[in-house]
Design a protein around this motif. Structure first.
Motif, PDB file in Angstrom:
ATOM      1  N   TYR A  19      -4.966 -14.118  -4.349  1.00 33.10           N
ATOM      2  CA  TYR A  19      -5.148 -12.667  -4.364  1.00 33.10           C
ATOM      3  C   TYR A  19      -5.822 -12.239  -5.665  1.00 33.10           C
ATOM      4  N   GLU A  20      -5.302 -12.731  -6.767  1.00 31.63           N
ATOM      5  CA  GLU A  20      -5.858 -12.376  -8.074  1.00 31.63           C
ATOM      6  C   GLU A  20      -7.294 -12.871  -8.243  1.00 31.63           C
ATOM      7  N   ALA A  21      -7.638 -13.947  -7.552  1.00 33.81           N
ATOM      8  CA  ALA A  21      -8.999 -14.490  -7.605  1.00 33.81           C
ATOM      9  C   ALA A  21      -9.930 -13.794  -6.615  1.00 33.81           C
ATOM     10  N   GLY A  22      -9.387 -12.844  -5.866  1.00 31.88           N
ATOM     11  CA  GLY A  22     -10.205 -12.112  -4.909  1.00 31.88           C
ATOM     12  C   GLY A  22     -10.386 -12.797  -3.572  1.00 31.88           C
ATOM     13  N   GLN A  23      -9.646 -13.846  -3.329  1.00 33.85           N
ATOM     14  CA  GLN A  23      -9.731 -14.573  -2.064  1.00 33.85           C
ATOM     15  C   GLN A  23      -8.651 -14.011  -1.125  1.00 33.85           C
ATOM     16  N   LEU A  24      -8.929 -12.812  -0.674  1.00 32.71           N
ATOM     17  CA  LEU A  24      -7.921 -12.044   0.055  1.00 32.71           C
ATOM     18  C   LEU A  24      -7.571 -12.641   1.414  1.00 32.71           C
ATOM     19  N   ASP A  25      -8.559 -13.140   2.132  1.00 32.73           N
ATOM     20  CA  ASP A  25      -8.281 -13.726   3.451  1.00 32.73           C
ATOM     21  C   ASP A  25      -7.303 -14.895   3.342  1.00 32.73           C
ATOM     22  N   GLN A  45       9.723 -11.391   0.529  1.00 37.85           N
ATOM     23  CA  GLN A  45       8.751 -11.408  -0.558  1.00 37.85           C
ATOM     24  C   GLN A  45       7.342 -11.655  -0.009  1.00 37.85           C
ATOM     25  N   ALA A  46       7.234 -12.541   0.961  1.00 39.71           N
ATOM     26  CA  ALA A  46       5.933 -12.818   1.574  1.00 39.71           C
ATOM     27  C   ALA A  46       5.423 -11.592   2.328  1.00 39.71           C
ATOM     28  N   ALA A  47       6.312 -10.892   3.014  1.00 36.29           N
ATOM     29  CA  ALA A  47       5.915  -9.679   3.744  1.00 36.29           C
ATOM     30  C   ALA A  47       5.406  -8.623   2.763  1.00 36.29           C
ATOM     31  N   ALA A  48       6.084  -8.490   1.629  1.00 40.16           N
ATOM     32  CA  ALA A  48       5.633  -7.525   0.613  1.00 40.16           C
ATOM     33  C   ALA A  48       4.261  -7.926   0.080  1.00 40.16           C
ATOM     34  N   GLY A  49       4.071  -9.210  -0.139  1.00 40.79           N
ATOM     35  CA  GLY A  49       2.759  -9.693  -0.599  1.00 40.79           C
ATOM     36  C   GLY A  49       1.675  -9.439   0.435  1.00 40.79           C
ATOM     37  N   LEU A  50       2.006  -9.665   1.697  1.00 45.01           N
ATOM     38  CA  LEU A  50       1.040  -9.422   2.764  1.00 45.01           C
ATOM     39  C   LEU A  50       0.673  -7.945   2.829  1.00 45.01           C
ATOM     40  N   ALA A  51       1.653  -7.076   2.644  1.00 44.53           N
ATOM     41  CA  ALA A  51       1.372  -5.637   2.673  1.00 44.53           C
ATOM     42  C   ALA A  51       0.386  -5.256   1.566  1.00 44.53           C
ATOM     43  N   VAL A  52       0.562  -5.814   0.382  1.00 48.57           N
ATOM     44  CA  VAL A  52      -0.343  -5.522  -0.735  1.00 48.57           C
ATOM     45  C   VAL A  52      -1.751  -6.020  -0.431  1.00 48.57           C
ATOM     46  N   VAL A  53      -1.846  -7.233   0.066  1.00 51.98           N
ATOM     47  CA  VAL A  53      -3.162  -7.811   0.372  1.00 51.98           C
ATOM     48  C   VAL A  53      -3.832  -7.045   1.512  1.00 51.98           C
ATOM     49  N   ALA A  54      -3.082  -6.739   2.551  1.00 50.30           N
ATOM     50  CA  ALA A  54      -3.650  -6.000   3.689  1.00 50.30           C
ATOM     51  C   ALA A  54      -4.125  -4.623   3.255  1.00 50.30           C
ATOM     52  N   GLU A  55      -3.386  -3.981   2.377  1.00 52.37           N
ATOM     53  CA  GLU A  55      -3.792  -2.663   1.868  1.00 52.37           C
ATOM     54  C   GLU A  55      -5.143  -2.771   1.162  1.00 52.37           C
ATOM     55  N   ARG A  56      -5.273  -3.757   0.296  1.00 51.89           N
ATOM     56  CA  ARG A  56      -6.538  -3.925  -0.445  1.00 51.89           C
ATOM     57  C   ARG A  56      -7.689  -4.247   0.499  1.00 51.89           C
ATOM     58  N   MET A  57      -7.437  -5.141   1.436  1.00 51.98           N
ATOM     59  CA  MET A  57      -8.486  -5.523   2.378  1.00 51.98           C
ATOM     60  C   MET A  57      -8.925  -4.322   3.222  1.00 51.98           C
ATOM     61  N   ALA A  58      -7.967  -3.526   3.675  1.00 52.29           N
ATOM     62  CA  ALA A  58      -8.289  -2.348   4.489  1.00 52.29           C
ATOM     63  C   ALA A  58      -9.077  -1.330   3.675  1.00 52.29           C
ATOM     64  N   GLU A  59      -8.680  -1.136   2.417  1.00 51.66           N
ATOM     65  CA  GLU A  59      -9.416  -0.204   1.562  1.00 51.66           C
ATOM     66  C   GLU A  59     -10.871  -0.642   1.402  1.00 51.66           C
ATOM     67  N   ILE A  60     -11.080  -1.931   1.212  1.00 45.40           N
ATOM     68  CA  ILE A  60     -12.444  -2.460   1.068  1.00 45.40           C
ATOM     69  C   ILE A  60     -13.233  -2.222   2.360  1.00 45.40           C
ATOM     70  N   LEU A  61     -12.626  -2.535   3.486  1.00 46.30           N
ATOM     71  CA  LEU A  61     -13.314  -2.340   4.767  1.00 46.30           C
ATOM     72  C   LEU A  61     -13.657  -0.871   4.998  1.00 46.30           C
TER      73      LEU A  61
END
Length: 164
Positions: A19-25, A45-61
């Motif tokens: 995630y920090e390296a920008g490899q969101l997928d 904890q994994a679900a919380a991490g997924l929510a953060v990543v999905a939020e960022r990915m959706a914002e980019i899209l």
């Protein structure tokens, strides 16, 4: 007491690094796999991490003008146990749907439908655009309808504009 699974900890650490390296997928895939594993102690904890990543990915899209892809991604993420409660992802899904609605309304106007449908599409587009902070675009849409060469359409748009 729940035992800590060192493998899951390594997976989550790797997902955070990605995630920090920008490899969101790749990060999303790891978080999703751990969150979906009913035996994983770090599922929440994994679900919380997924929510953060999905939020960022959706914002980019959404920034890139891909609301359909954003909606698909958000629906998939919200289907993962523990992520479904994410209010932020639900708001982003609503935003994606607003963007999709604007595109459909604009397409309906461009298709040159009957007067009633065109007036409705103009009104819906002009009233939806401000929800996305696009007041200037809304004014342009109203002006298009009010100045339309089809007098019947312009009259219907004027009636719709004057409604509360």
């Amino acid at each position: 007491m729940t035992a800590i699974d060192p493998r899951a900890v390594r997976q989550l650490d790797e997902a955070r690094r990605l995630y920090e390296a920008g490899q969101l997928d790749q990060a999303a895939a790891i978080f999703a796999a751990v969150a979906a594993d009913e035996q994983a102690a770090d599922r929440d904890q994994a679900a919380a991490g997924l929510a953060v990543v999905a939020e960022r990915m959706a914002e980019i899209l959404l920034e890139e003008g891909e609301p359909g892809e954003a909606a698909d991604l958000l629906l998939e993420a919200l289907g993962v146990p523990g992520v479904a409660e994410s209010a932020r992802l639900r708001v982003l899904l609503g935003i994606a749907h607003l963007e999709l609605a604007c595109a459909e309304f604009a397409g309906a106007v461009e298709a040159g439908p009957d007067t009633d449908t065109a007036a409705l599409a103009i009104e819906l587009l002009a009233r939806t655009l401000p929800l996305r902070g696009r007041d200037g675009d809304a004014e342009t849409v109203w002006r298009y309808g009010l100045d339309h060469e089809d007098g019947a359409l312009a009259a219907q748009v004027r009636q719709r504009l004057d409604r509360p």
